[in-house]
Scaffold this motif. Structure first.
Motif, PDB file in Angstrom:
ATOM      1  N   LEU A  37       0.857  -1.199   0.000  1.00 35.50           N
ATOM      2  CA  LEU A  37       0.000   0.000   0.000  1.00 35.50           C
ATOM      3  C   LEU A  37       0.884   1.237   0.000  1.00 35.50           C
ATOM      4  CD1 LEU A  37      -2.935   1.157   0.273  1.00 35.50           C
ATOM      5  CD2 LEU A  37      -2.574   1.142   2.754  1.00 35.50           C
ATOM      6  N   PRO A  76      -1.788  -0.510  -4.758  1.00 29.69           N
ATOM      7  CA  PRO A  76      -2.925   0.303  -4.310  1.00 29.69           C
ATOM      8  C   PRO A  76      -2.453   1.582  -3.608  1.00 29.69           C
ATOM      9  CG  PRO A  76      -3.249  -1.990  -3.687  1.00 29.69           C
ATOM     10  CD  PRO A  76      -1.852  -1.882  -4.236  1.00 29.69           C
ATOM     11  N   ARG A  98     -12.078   6.186  -1.594  1.00 24.51           N
ATOM     12  CA  ARG A  98     -13.321   5.580  -1.124  1.00 24.51           C
ATOM     13  C   ARG A  98     -13.121   4.115  -0.765  1.00 24.51           C
ATOM     14  NH1 ARG A  98     -17.189   8.788  -3.507  1.00 24.51           N
ATOM     15  NH2 ARG A  98     -18.731   7.173  -3.248  1.00 24.51           N
ATOM     16  N   ILE A  99     -11.962   3.589  -1.097  1.00 24.45           N
ATOM     17  CA  ILE A  99     -11.734   2.162  -0.963  1.00 24.45           C
ATOM     18  C   ILE A  99     -10.886   1.916   0.289  1.00 24.45           C
ATOM     19  CG2 ILE A  99     -10.659   0.170  -2.116  1.00 24.45           C
ATOM     20  CD1 ILE A  99     -13.173   1.305  -3.469  1.00 24.45           C
ATOM     21  N   HIS A 100     -11.189   0.848   1.022  1.00 23.80           N
ATOM     22  CA  HIS A 100     -10.455   0.403   2.199  1.00 23.80           C
ATOM     23  C   HIS A 100     -10.683   1.303   3.412  1.00 23.80           C
ATOM     24  CE1 HIS A 100      -7.670  -2.230   4.209  1.00 23.80           C
ATOM     25  NE2 HIS A 100      -7.156  -1.182   4.767  1.00 23.80           N
ATOM     26  N   ALA A 101     -10.201   2.532   3.373  1.00 23.84           N
ATOM     27  CA  ALA A 101     -10.400   3.424   4.515  1.00 23.84           C
ATOM     28  C   ALA A 101     -10.755   4.804   3.977  1.00 23.84           C
ATOM     29  CB  ALA A 101      -9.155   3.492   5.379  1.00 23.84           C
ATOM     30  N   ARG A 102     -11.704   5.453   4.626  1.00 22.79           N
ATOM     31  CA  ARG A 102     -12.256   6.712   4.133  1.00 22.79           C
ATOM     32  C   ARG A 102     -12.315   7.690   5.295  1.00 22.79           C
ATOM     33  NH1 ARG A 102     -18.262   7.246   1.349  1.00 22.79           N
ATOM     34  NH2 ARG A 102     -17.699   8.957  -0.029  1.00 22.79           N
ATOM     35  N   ASP A 158      -7.290   1.264  12.726  1.00 24.51           N
ATOM     36  CA  ASP A 158      -8.246   0.401  12.012  1.00 24.51           C
ATOM     37  C   ASP A 158      -8.050   0.441  10.499  1.00 24.51           C
ATOM     38  OD1 ASP A 158      -9.471  -0.282  14.320  1.00 24.51           O
ATOM     39  OD2 ASP A 158     -11.347   0.801  13.943  1.00 24.51           O
ATOM     40  N   THR A 187      -6.084  -5.217   7.384  1.00 33.10           N
ATOM     41  CA  THR A 187      -6.992  -5.885   6.461  1.00 33.10           C
ATOM     42  C   THR A 187      -7.516  -7.099   7.212  1.00 33.10           C
ATOM     43  OG1 THR A 187      -7.199  -6.847   4.244  1.00 33.10           O
ATOM     44  CG2 THR A 187      -5.065  -7.128   5.314  1.00 33.10           C
ATOM     45  N   ARG A 246     -20.105   5.847  12.143  1.00 32.67           N
ATOM     46  CA  ARG A 246     -19.465   5.328  10.926  1.00 32.67           C
ATOM     47  C   ARG A 246     -20.444   4.310  10.341  1.00 32.67           C
ATOM     48  NH1 ARG A 246     -13.753   2.886  11.740  1.00 32.67           N
ATOM     49  NH2 ARG A 246     -14.898   1.135  12.590  1.00 32.67           N
ATOM     50  N   ILE A 255     -20.064   2.067  -2.692  1.00 33.55           N
ATOM     51  CA  ILE A 255     -18.795   2.625  -3.170  1.00 33.55           C
ATOM     52  C   ILE A 255     -19.045   3.665  -4.252  1.00 33.55           C
ATOM     53  CG2 ILE A 255     -16.712   2.041  -4.475  1.00 33.55           C
ATOM     54  CD1 ILE A 255     -16.764  -0.693  -2.984  1.00 33.55           C
ATOM     55  N   PRO A 283      -8.821   2.698  -8.269  1.00 31.17           N
ATOM     56  CA  PRO A 283      -8.470   1.505  -7.497  1.00 31.17           C
ATOM     57  C   PRO A 283      -8.941   0.228  -8.191  1.00 31.17           C
ATOM     58  CG  PRO A 283      -9.463   3.158  -6.071  1.00 31.17           C
ATOM     59  CD  PRO A 283      -9.603   3.659  -7.485  1.00 31.17           C
ATOM     60  N   ARG A 336      -5.074  -7.150  -1.266  1.00 33.45           N
ATOM     61  CA  ARG A 336      -5.071  -7.152   0.198  1.00 33.45           C
ATOM     62  C   ARG A 336      -5.854  -5.977   0.751  1.00 33.45           C
ATOM     63  NH1 ARG A 336      -0.517 -10.022   1.434  1.00 33.45           N
ATOM     64  NH2 ARG A 336      -0.475  -9.122   3.496  1.00 33.45           N
ATOM     65  N   ILE A 337      -6.260  -5.076  -0.117  1.00 28.59           N
ATOM     66  CA  ILE A 337      -6.859  -3.825   0.316  1.00 28.59           C
ATOM     67  C   ILE A 337      -8.371  -3.896   0.104  1.00 28.59           C
ATOM     68  CG2 ILE A 337      -6.892  -1.324  -0.170  1.00 28.59           C
ATOM     69  CD1 ILE A 337      -4.286  -2.400   1.051  1.00 28.59           C
ATOM     70  N   HIS A 338      -9.113  -3.350   1.025  1.00 26.90           N
ATOM     71  CA  HIS A 338     -10.579  -3.243   0.967  1.00 26.90           C
ATOM     72  C   HIS A 338     -11.264  -4.587   1.200  1.00 26.90           C
ATOM     73  CE1 HIS A 338     -14.262  -1.053   0.351  1.00 26.90           C
ATOM     74  NE2 HIS A 338     -14.704  -2.065  -0.356  1.00 26.90           N
ATOM     75  N   ARG A 365     -10.760  -8.980   0.736  1.00 25.54           N
ATOM     76  CA  ARG A 365      -9.748 -10.022   0.517  1.00 25.54           C
ATOM     77  C   ARG A 365     -10.457 -11.372   0.538  1.00 25.54           C
ATOM     78  NH1 ARG A 365      -4.538 -10.984   4.504  1.00 25.54           N
ATOM     79  NH2 ARG A 365      -3.136 -11.700   2.881  1.00 25.54           N
ATOM     80  N   THR A 373     -18.474   0.676   1.228  1.00 29.23           N
ATOM     81  CA  THR A 373     -17.441   1.387   1.975  1.00 29.23           C
ATOM     82  C   THR A 373     -18.186   2.001   3.175  1.00 29.23           C
ATOM     83  OG1 THR A 373     -15.740   3.111   1.857  1.00 29.23           O
ATOM     84  CG2 THR A 373     -17.689   3.448   0.475  1.00 29.23           C
ATOM     85  N   TYR A 374     -17.672   3.069   3.734  1.00 27.48           N
ATOM     86  CA  TYR A 374     -18.411   3.708   4.822  1.00 27.48           C
ATOM     87  C   TYR A 374     -18.231   5.208   4.740  1.00 27.48           C
ATOM     88  CZ  TYR A 374     -13.712   3.592   6.946  1.00 27.48           C
ATOM     89  OH  TYR A 374     -12.359   3.725   7.173  1.00 27.48           O
ATOM     90  N   TYR A 430     -18.737   8.852   7.477  1.00 23.55           N
ATOM     91  CA  TYR A 430     -18.966   9.293   8.855  1.00 23.55           C
ATOM     92  C   TYR A 430     -20.077  10.328   8.867  1.00 23.55           C
ATOM     93  CZ  TYR A 430     -14.642   6.991  10.290  1.00 23.55           C
ATOM     94  OH  TYR A 430     -13.672   6.062  10.553  1.00 23.55           O
TER      95      TYR A 430
END
Lengths: 460, 460
Positions: free
Chosen positions: A206, A226, A407-411, A417, A421, B119, B124, B226, B407-409, B411, B421-422, B424
């Protein structure tokens, strides 16, 4: 790029991957110990590090004098300013005290009698983190990486090279006193090394660039790895038809003025047309009193020009906006102002123009809150609260890697956190193990049971 | 690439983004209704779709006859084979009945009195999904995209163009009977359109390529968007010193033989040296009896050559391995065999050679299970269970987009959870709204409270 830097970069990346893999079986307590050792080592090396920092500052001062560097950048370099040094050390202890983000089960199911599936959080692998001037970021990111179980390669701004060299050396010395490899955290100094490492997707998992949109896009254009980008913030505050006047003033002023250079500061103020004669004058006066320059569309401008008495700074601080005003991250005491006929027009404008970072509605109407928070496609959608709350510390994450605009993985704000993964662990406790061939629709075939297991950790 | 396809691609991408944004406030029940309408429309259009499918099959047969296409690819094209049509329709209903993955709160905290942070999971955005021959994937992916609230642009294999055109048309006709825009699911036909859309990161949020490593890498090389790759599976089964012989035979055979062309089939068998004289002969005989070809390293080969009586297929099905054997995804009844001196050597081999998809240990030793599951850096780490269990349906996700080798988002097997995704949401219920300037360390400043809120959904 030279053969030499390519080969050196490959060595660094390989060493990082090896350090990561070797760390998989190391206990969580050893990571806490490593963080304590890093703090001790930094305390012991304080004089030398601050001397190197003075050398960086002197070189930077020459650049500022020659007009090649901004004085705000110079200020960010200074590791001895105010309580910066102590805060940096306290940050290590704070991260050490956070709960380990790994080993947490988010899904567990018994697929068949004695066949248990666990989805469990685990580190990502090797991070490449690219950031700007502030040298203490080396220590912040190293702490987060170690705590979350990721190896990291760090590239700071060249202005802080002397400081970051010593900070990294202290971190590596501290790691050598633990079971964690000293290659777990490595620093690189040149763009050629970055370019070479961006090609090594077999070792790097990453890339986290913290900086401008153009930095992030440039990296995305040059790697298969990524990218979790931390780029611009074009945030807005929308004052709804049902807004409370006092809240509107407070939220608009704080969002713009509290720290205008931050990515979570507001750049655009959107007004429902019905508040033009009611709330807008008070909001405008408060912003002008805080020295904010307003770039207004015709309706909002007309209201200000008709005010009697005219605000004192009307001639110096109020100007017509242009279409570019609404796509500009001012990062200063400038605010673009737009009038819209409806909540849905506000949402459409934000979705088309904002950077999907953080946007706020000021309203007393619960339905409008709900519509705004769901309709605005941003990492943060706020009701009656300043956009400046978008921050890992304020959200309760202890600290943050930065604020992801992806927007992917962590936003949004990324804490520990966001640096993990997950993997799936499947265990058969059956007397003969478990095989897929026994399941199916034919005669004598087994059916999957999918019974939820109540587990917060993997029991083996 | 032609100006024309670039402009057409931009229209498609823009329409997808607009359809996505317009869908943000549509109720979950409308998505279920859309899926029901799609099923109805497909049932009504069955004859025409199967006729188009026959045209694709006839064209493909000519390619097979000319030696330009494999007959296994031809088989995958056939939408009328066995229960494929009915399964495809049932899949739509199954997805409709799954819980909505959106609106789920994963973190909630009261930052201050009356300042609530949530959260919450959300879609996405716009997905670009690129896949191979099987035309029913259009319907599978469309169902998953609609249920998870994402718009999608789909590109299938050119061999199934006639079928996928009609499937997409049926989906769009069904959507036009709902509040969801018919542009929510669009199909494209050409590589030029894919190339053009890969440049449009302002409209497309995630690319999901399902295919070979080279397809995935090629896409990663040509986009800033991505990529969630679904590429090769180089899975292994390790028989530990403490393995149970019967489990070893069952798991090794099922992992290799159950469906050799699948990405979750085993390609490498790793033997602890202590099982060479004990378990290996039985495992080898069972594999040979199942027509598996074994590529053996010297120690495992020597054991087989010394067996008396010799296995009947020793001369035809047992060969020395080469270094390439251990980096090859055979996708057929061929298995590479390697001997290692220890569990840690097995883990190192897997981490260096596997595709981080799914790897299995056969063992009776709890400590070895734990070490293997944590030390092997793969999406699935299994104990005494076939690698073939790595599958969304078997994991209990109802269905899957595919199996992510990233490995991201997301797996491993990706279900609806992997397509969200999320964001806040922050709401102030305070009488004056909430501003950051009131918090800090100075006199009269407020402190953050960070009290956990127990909430599974956002209360506004």
């Amino acid at each position: 790029m030279s053969q030499e830097s390519t080969s050196a970069a490959a060595d660094i990346a390989k060493a990082a991957k090896a350090a990561f893999e070797a760390s998989q079986l190391i206990d969580s307590s050893e990571k806490v110990k490593a963080l304590r050792e890093i703090r001790k080592e930094l305390e012991a090396d304080k004089d030398a590090i601050l001397e190197a920092n003075r050398a960086d500052l002197e070189a930077a001062q020459k650049e500022v004098d020659a007009g090649r560097m901004s004085s705000s950048l110079l200020k960010r370099l200074d590791l001895n300013k105010g309580d910066k040094w102590d805060s940096m050390l306290q940050g290590i202890t704070d991260v050490a005290n956070l709960p380990d983000p790994n080993g947490i089960v988010s899904y567990a199911s018994e697929l068949d009698d004695g066949l248990e599936l666990y989805r469990v959080s685990c580190p990502i692998g090797v991070l490449l983190v690219i950031f700007e001037a502030r040298p203490e970021v080396v220590v912040n990111i190293a702490s987060l990486a170690i705590k979350s179980g990721n190896a990291a390669i760090l590239k700071g701004g060249k202005e802080s090279n002397e400081t970051t060299k010593l900070l990294s050396k202290a971190i590596q010395t501290a790691l050598s006193k633990t079971q964690i490899s000293s290659n777990y955290i490595q620093a690189i100094q040149t763009r050629a090394e970055v370019s070479a490492i961006l090609q090594l997707d077999q070792y790097i998992d990453l890339v986290i660039p913290r900086g401008s949109n153009s930095l992030v896009r440039n990296i995305q254009n040059n790697t298969r790895i990524p990218v979790m980008g931390h780029a611009d913030g074009l945030c807005s505050v929308y004052i709804d038809a049902s807004a409370d006047a006092k809240k509107a003033v407070r939220v608009a002023v704080d969002s713009k003025v509290d720290y205008p250079a931050a990515c979570n500061a507001a750049e655009t103020l959107i007004l429902h047309e019905s508040v033009l004669p009611t709330i807008w004058p008070d909001v405008a006066k408060a912003l002008l009193a805080a020295d904010v320059k307003l770039l207004c569309d015709p309706p909002s401008l007309a209201v200000l020009r008709a005010l009697s008495p005219a605000p004192p700074s009307l001639s110096t601080h109020v100007e017509p906006s242009t279409p570019e005003s609404y796509t500009t991250e001012h990062l200063s005491l400038t605010l673009s102002v737009l009038t819209v006929p409806s909540l849905s027009a506000a949402i459409s404008h934000i979705n088309a123009h904002s950077s999907h970072h953080t946007d706020c509605i000021v309203t007393e109407d619960e339905a409008a809150s709900s519509t705004f928070c769901r309709g605005v496609d941003s990492a943060g959608t706020f009701v009656n609260a300043s956009t400046r709350f978008a921050d890992g510390f304020r959200y309760g994450f202890g600290t943050e890697v930065g604020i992801s605009t992806g927007r992917i993985h962590a936003r949004g704000p990324v804490g520990l956190d966001g640096l993990v993964t997950y993997k799936y662990m499947l265990r058969s406790k059956g007397e003969q193990g478990h095989v897929v061939g026994e399941f199916g629709t034919g005669e004598g075939k087994k059916q999957y049971k999918h019974r939820r297991i109540d587990a917060s950790a993997v029991p083996f």
